[in-house]
Design a protein around this motif. Structure first.
Motif, PDB file in Angstrom:
ATOM      1  N   ARG A  26      49.225  84.746 163.801  1.00 61.24           N
ATOM      2  CA  ARG A  26      48.588  85.602 162.752  1.00 61.24           C
ATOM      3  C   ARG A  26      48.180  87.410 163.348  1.00 61.24           C
ATOM      4  N   ASN A  76      55.415  77.101 153.406  1.00 65.36           N
ATOM      5  CA  ASN A  76      55.158  78.524 153.732  1.00 65.36           C
ATOM      6  C   ASN A  76      55.813  79.449 154.419  1.00 65.36           C
ATOM      7  N   GLU A  90      48.930  83.200 157.131  1.00 63.31           N
ATOM      8  CA  GLU A  90      48.145  81.992 156.864  1.00 63.31           C
ATOM      9  C   GLU A  90      48.908  80.765 157.341  1.00 63.31           C
ATOM     10  N   GLU A 129      47.135  80.440 160.962  1.00 64.68           N
ATOM     11  CA  GLU A 129      46.546  79.707 160.796  1.00 64.68           C
ATOM     12  C   GLU A 129      46.171  78.922 160.368  1.00 64.68           C
ATOM     13  N   GLN A 130      47.464  78.519 160.170  1.00 66.91           N
ATOM     14  CA  GLN A 130      47.931  76.612 159.670  1.00 66.91           C
ATOM     15  C   GLN A 130      48.363  75.852 161.195  1.00 66.91           C
ATOM     16  N   LYS A 133      41.944  84.235 153.394  1.00 61.92           N
ATOM     17  CA  LYS A 133      41.898  83.069 153.296  1.00 61.92           C
ATOM     18  C   LYS A 133      41.372  82.324 154.958  1.00 61.92           C
ATOM     19  N   GLY A 134      42.836  81.806 155.614  1.00 62.62           N
ATOM     20  CA  GLY A 134      42.841  80.906 156.556  1.00 62.62           C
ATOM     21  C   GLY A 134      40.897  81.477 157.171  1.00 62.62           C
ATOM     22  N   GLU A 180      50.675  88.832 154.870  1.00 65.46           N
ATOM     23  CA  GLU A 180      49.851  87.540 154.330  1.00 65.46           C
ATOM     24  C   GLU A 180      50.671  86.161 154.372  1.00 65.46           C
ATOM     25  N   ARG A 195      45.134  85.678 150.318  1.00 67.37           N
ATOM     26  CA  ARG A 195      46.224  84.804 151.581  1.00 67.37           C
ATOM     27  C   ARG A 195      46.144  84.923 152.636  1.00 67.37           C
TER      28      ARG A 195
END
Length: 255
Positions: free
Chosen positions: A134, A82, A106, A109-110, A237-238, A102, A234
């Protein structure tokens, strides 16, 4: 003969202890170095990002990509991928703030997700970094997405707290808010979630609801929410998948 053996054994033990101490010291030094790098990155992200020139931004992305892409853990490799995608977006000069937001969301979040498996001294700064990313991603997203993420974060915060302290009126209000958001959707997964929310509301309005019944609905809601998260945009999603995991966890606490 026995004396020589004892001396050899003692020497071996002393050598092993010395090596262990050296390894622990090296690990501590590495953790401290990584922690300082993370603190520096967090400080940069908390500043005025508009003042960060392209070369500095690309250098920062390259540095973290190089540090992560050789990792054996799939979750960390995904973050590296990413980061590479983010650099491509920024270099294209055509990406919208929403698209950039977006992918940053992500990555955040990861990052927050992998913090739970990080060494003790790095857990907090990695989690803080994920939260900051985030926050930046959300600020760049569409107004509609921001509203959805704020709702999700509010519910996540509630689920991470003491569920026994939540009164039924507050719980029912939160359910109504989510039901109204989902039941008119054309997405079948969202409609299923709305139906389960309706069941949960009916359970909570009973004079003496059974914890096992509430837990069962929450677990199902969690599974449905995680499934819906796979199809979410995207940037959302998280948070949606994180919400699903917490719903399932909350449900299991009622069993």
């Amino acid at each position: 003969m026995a004396g020589k053996t004892d001396k050899k054994s003692a020497a071996h033990d002393e050598d092993s202890t010395k090596k262990t101490s050296q390894k622990n010291a090296a690990d501590t030094t590495n953790d401290n170095g990584d922690s300082q790098e993370l603190d520096s990155l967090i400080s940069t992200l908390e500043g005025d990002l508009s003042a960060l020139d392209n070369d500095a931004a690309f250098s920062l992305l390259d540095h973290w990509y190089d540090a992560l892409h050789k990792a054996s853990e799939p979750e960390i490799k995904e973050i590296a991928t990413n980061l590479k995608d983010l650099k491509k977006l920024l270099k294209s000069g055509k990406a919208t703030g929403h698209e950039i937001g977006e992918i940053i969301s992500e990555i955040g979040e990861q990052t927050a997700e992998v913090s739970s498996d990080a060494p003790k001294g790095l857990k907090t700064p990695i989690k803080k970094l994920g939260t900051q990313l985030r926050k930046i991603g959300t600020s760049l997203g569409k107004a509609e997405d921001k509203e959805h993420i704020e709702h999700i974060e509010s519910l996540v915060e509630t689920l991470e707290g003491d569920l026994t302290s939540i009164d039924s009126e507050t719980a029912v209000g939160a359910i109504d808010e989510w039901y109204n958001l989902l039941h008119k959707s054309d997405n079948d997964n969202y409609k299923e979630i709305a139906n389960e929310l309706k069941k949960l509301k009916q359970l909570l309005k009973r004079s003496n609801p059974k914890g096992a019944d509430i837990g069962e609905v929450l677990i199902l809601l969690g599974e449905q929410t995680q499934e819906a998260g796979k199809e979410a945009p995207r940037g959302i999603k998280g948070p949606v998948q994180r919400l699903g995991k917490l719903l399932s966890k909350a449900g299991k606490s009622f069993e």
